[in-house]
Design an enzyme around this catalytic site. Sequence first.
Site, short mmCIF file in Angstrom:
data_model
loop_
_atom_site.label_atom_id
_atom_site.label_comp_id
_atom_site.label_asym_id
_atom_site.label_seq_id
_atom_site.Cartn_x
_atom_site.Cartn_y
_atom_site.Cartn_z
N ALA A 52 -6.83 1.74 12.47
CA ALA A 52 -5.86 2.91 12.37
C ALA A 52 -4.73 2.76 13.26
CB ALA A 52 -6.67 4.00 12.81
N ASP A 105 -3.05 4.73 -1.43
CA ASP A 105 -4.02 5.20 -0.36
C ASP A 105 -3.61 6.55 -0.36
OD1 ASP A 105 -4.92 4.04 3.05
OD2 ASP A 105 -5.89 5.50 1.65
N ASP A 139 -12.25 3.33 2.34
CA ASP A 139 -11.94 3.22 3.73
C ASP A 139 -12.46 3.94 4.71
OD1 ASP A 139 -8.43 2.76 5.05
OD2 ASP A 139 -10.58 3.11 6.05
N GLN A 191 0.73 -1.02 -0.32
CA GLN A 191 -0.07 0.01 0.02
C GLN A 191 0.79 1.20 0.13
OE1 GLN A 191 -2.49 1.84 3.60
NE2 GLN A 191 -4.14 0.75 2.29
N LYS A 238 -11.91 -0.99 9.21
CA LYS A 238 -11.45 -0.80 10.49
C LYS A 238 -12.37 -1.03 11.74
CE LYS A 238 -7.96 2.76 9.08
NZ LYS A 238 -8.52 2.75 7.45
N LYS A 272 1.42 5.14 0.21
CA LYS A 272 0.70 6.29 0.48
C LYS A 272 0.83 7.50 -0.41
CE LYS A 272 -1.07 4.80 4.42
NZ LYS A 272 -2.56 4.34 4.59
N TRP A 292 -3.42 -5.76 8.61
CA TRP A 292 -2.19 -4.63 8.74
C TRP A 292 -2.28 -4.32 10.49
CZ3 TRP A 292 -1.73 0.11 11.47
CH2 TRP A 292 -0.69 0.76 11.10
C1 0XW Z 1 -2.99 1.35 6.87
N1 0XW Z 1 -3.97 1.70 7.93
C2 0XW Z 1 -4.74 0.71 8.10
C3 0XW Z 1 -3.18 2.03 9.01
C4 0XW Z 1 -3.16 3.51 8.98
O1 0XW Z 1 -3.68 4.38 10.07
C5 0XW Z 1 -3.98 4.05 7.76
C6 0XW Z 1 -4.67 3.00 7.57
C7 0XW Z 1 -5.36 3.04 6.00
O2 0XW Z 1 -5.23 1.89 5.26
O3 0XW Z 1 -5.83 4.05 5.82
MG MG Z 2 -6.80 3.19 4.13
#
Ligand code: 0XW
Ligand code: MG
Length: 373
Positions: free
Chosen positions: A298, A197, A245, A166, A269, A168, A324
């Site tokens: 998170a 993301d 998300d 993933q 989440k 960012k 994660w």
């Molecule tokens: C990767 N995560 C699950 C942890 C971070 O807090 C952000 C989140 C996501 O995917 O947005």
């Molecule tokens: Mg995310």
Amino acid sequence: MSKNAPFINEIRIYKTPLAAKTLYNMSSSAVMTPESTIVQLIDCDGVIGYGEACMATPQAQDANNDSIRLSLSLLAPSLIGMNPMQLDLINSTMENLLAGETEAKAAIDIACWDLIGKRLKKSVAELLGGNGSNEVITYHVIGITSPEQAAAEAERLQSNGISRLQLKAGGRSIENDIAAIEAVSGVLKDGAVLDIDTNRGWSEEEAINVSQVCSKISMSMEQPCATEQELYRIKPKIFHPLIVDESATDISTISKMVSSKMADGFGLKITRIGGLTRMKVVRDFCIQTQTPMSSDDAWGGDIIGAAGVALGSTVPASLNRGAWLAHTYHQIHYDSINGPRIENGMITLPNGGPGLGLVIEEGFFGEPDQVHS
Ligand code: 0XW
Ligand code: MG
């Protein structure tokens, strides 16, 4: 153990610092010094269930973790004396006491699942209908960084068995984002999966622009824009699967996103959804509609990590976007022997016993912030 129905005898709330030891930055901020909230449910037979919730920037500010503990102080007194095995009654009681505040409710709900597992001598994964797997695939985050560093990190991760990346993005020029995407996609091995993301970081125009420029790159776009409305508007204009998300807040919203074909998958989440009881409903919906999902949170420690991987291990591989762990960044274990660990691209479930599988020493979290009995 008593033959009568168990009841919650005491609820203790702790806070524990989980500051990132290695930089973890996303589109609008880097994770600073979140304090995780731990719920300890103690029932009439002395059986202890643990729950956890921890919010982190950019989805929240540190003060949001104070609000979790305030919400728990409002919820806990009414739960004393209730049967922790009656999950629907526990959740409806919390709904009637306090609207929203899903993170606080999730911490209670997770603690109930842990306690139930310990009483029935079953793992939470088994209680969730698990297939007996003791592991779940993980994805790993590459933070906001230069294209060269992102590519080097992608190569390092893949050499360690990570096949789900993933990257960012957001919070900078999209030229830099595009350069990082192209650099990482250029080093992907066969079978690797790339998710971009931005944690709500792009405008609609930027998201469409990136998708057009990267139209030949196999990737998904996770929460590219801030709001649900923006996601609905860009969906017909992008070339890539759209993963929701932060806007995936509840089963009603999620089901509309699927029926309208806006969402091609979810980054879920547990604490945003409200706990394992509610997350199980979402998981079953995703399975029934063949919608890919992840199961994580998170931020947080071994307890929320164990809850995420327990649920994640029950998601069919064909739909599993991965779980994660924040542990990679804060490197703190509540159970240094059984805590969830990443090995060769998979997270092994804690196997310290029933429930979440963790063995947490009494006194590990110091003095409680609150005690309700
Ligand atoms: C990767 N995560 C699950 C942890 C971070 O807090 C952000 C989140 C996501 O995917 O947005
Ligand atoms: Mg995310």
